[in-house]
Design a protein around this motif. Structure first.
Motif, short mmCIF file in Angstrom:
data_model
loop_
_atom_site.label_atom_id
_atom_site.label_comp_id
_atom_site.label_asym_id
_atom_site.label_seq_id
_atom_site.Cartn_x
_atom_site.Cartn_y
_atom_site.Cartn_z
N UNK A 108 47.90 -22.63 51.01
CA UNK A 108 46.73 -22.26 52.06
C UNK A 108 47.62 -21.24 53.19
N UNK A 109 48.59 -21.76 53.32
CA UNK A 109 49.38 -20.81 54.33
C UNK A 109 49.69 -19.38 53.79
N UNK A 110 50.14 -19.38 52.52
CA UNK A 110 50.33 -18.34 52.01
C UNK A 110 49.19 -17.39 51.47
N UNK A 111 47.87 -17.93 51.29
CA UNK A 111 46.63 -17.20 51.17
C UNK A 111 46.46 -16.56 52.73
N UNK A 112 46.50 -17.39 53.59
CA UNK A 112 46.21 -16.71 54.99
C UNK A 112 47.25 -15.54 55.31
N UNK A 113 48.53 -15.64 54.80
CA UNK A 113 49.38 -14.44 54.75
C UNK A 113 48.79 -13.31 54.17
N UNK A 114 48.23 -13.41 52.94
CA UNK A 114 47.89 -12.32 52.20
C UNK A 114 46.50 -11.76 52.96
N UNK A 115 45.82 -12.66 53.31
CA UNK A 115 44.25 -12.27 54.03
C UNK A 115 44.64 -11.60 55.28
N UNK A 116 45.96 -11.82 55.81
CA UNK A 116 46.46 -10.99 57.22
C UNK A 116 46.51 -9.66 56.92
N UNK A 117 47.31 -9.25 55.71
CA UNK A 117 47.36 -7.82 55.33
C UNK A 117 46.31 -7.22 54.72
N UNK A 118 45.40 -8.19 54.10
CA UNK A 118 44.09 -7.40 53.67
C UNK A 118 43.05 -7.11 54.68
N UNK A 119 43.12 -7.56 55.95
CA UNK A 119 42.42 -6.98 57.03
C UNK A 119 42.89 -5.50 57.32
N UNK A 120 43.97 -4.93 56.97
CA UNK A 120 44.12 -3.52 56.97
C UNK A 120 43.58 -2.91 55.53
N UNK A 121 42.77 -1.99 55.80
CA UNK A 121 41.89 -1.50 54.77
C UNK A 121 42.69 -0.70 53.60
N UNK A 122 44.07 -0.49 53.97
CA UNK A 122 44.99 0.04 53.08
C UNK A 122 45.33 -1.08 51.80
N UNK A 123 45.19 -2.34 52.17
CA UNK A 123 45.72 -3.27 51.35
C UNK A 123 44.44 -3.72 50.20
N UNK A 124 44.70 -3.87 49.05
CA UNK A 124 43.80 -4.50 48.02
C UNK A 124 44.41 -5.69 47.26
N UNK A 125 43.66 -6.35 46.80
CA UNK A 125 44.14 -7.46 45.98
C UNK A 125 44.49 -7.03 44.73
N UNK A 126 45.76 -7.07 44.16
CA UNK A 126 46.14 -6.60 42.98
C UNK A 126 46.06 -7.57 41.92
N UNK A 127 46.39 -8.80 41.98
CA UNK A 127 46.41 -9.94 41.01
C UNK A 127 46.07 -11.38 41.71
N UNK A 128 45.52 -12.20 40.78
CA UNK A 128 44.97 -13.54 40.98
C UNK A 128 45.85 -14.46 39.75
N UNK A 129 45.84 -15.62 40.25
CA UNK A 129 46.27 -16.71 39.41
C UNK A 129 45.33 -17.11 38.67
#
Length: 193
Positions: free
Chosen positions: A41-62
């Motif tokens: 959950x901590x790591x997911x929160x880190x990714x979500x922090x970056x995703x707040x910037x519209x330049x980022x998108x999700x590239x891959x899921x498990x």
């Protein structure tokens, strides 16, 4: 198609007009608090922090739809987990100058560091996770990593070293040479072989 034409189309034509450099840096994620296991959950929160910037998108899921990789669509930089929850990787998109890679590394590193500190986590630039005896060495639930895990543990000696991907990190540098420089590169590498 003759072999010369095949080689030109599939290899030579893939070279760019400029020399570029890229880099991949893997760093252990360390939970400083007992029991030292990294919380997804901590790591997911880190990714979500970056995703707040519209330049980022999700590239891959498990396979459980957890985010394991995000990409900066402007710079082509990727931030991802590598093999397990214990390692974060910065794959910095190609640049003409190594100084620009350093700037991008510092930018991402500082955001990640500040975020993780709130949870008593840190990223460590020492290669091997110092908590390797305590961490969860399970690979990410993603097909690519499951194959690697099977290969590593497919013998009767499934000791700690067969799980090294969960705690051992590396750095790779990618140098993409230009069409004009390919002959010099081949000569340099063949002279040193």
């Amino acid at each position: 198609m003759d072999i010369k034409q095949y080689f030109i189309e599939n290899y030579i034509n893939k070279f760019s007009e400029n020399d570029y450099i890229g880099i991949e840096i893997e760093m252990p994620i360390i939970n400083l608090s007992y029991p030292y296991v990294v919380n997804g959950k901590v790591i997911e929160g880190l990714f979500l922090t970056f995703l707040d910037n519209k330049e980022f998108k999700i590239e891959n899921y498990d396979n459980e739809k957890n985010i394991i990789s995000i990409k900066n669509t402007k710079t082509n930089d990727t931030i991802s987990l590598e093999y397990s929850l214990n390692t974060i990787e910065l794959s910095l998109g190609k640049e003409l100058l190594i100084d620009r890679l350093k700037e991008k590394f510092d930018f991402y590193y500082n955001i990640i560091k500040r975020y993780l500190q709130k949870y008593r986590y840190e990223i460590y630039c020492g290669g091997i996770n110092p908590n390797y005896h305590y961490i969860d060495k399970t690979c990410l639930n993603q097909d690519r990593y499951k194959v690697i895990e099977r290969l590593l543990t497919n013998n009767s000696n499934s000791d700690l070293y067969n799980q090294f991907c969960s705690y051992c990190c590396s750095i790779q540098t990618h140098i993409n040479t230009s069409k004009n420089n390919i002959v010099n590169l081949i000569n340099t590498t063949s002279d040193n072989a």
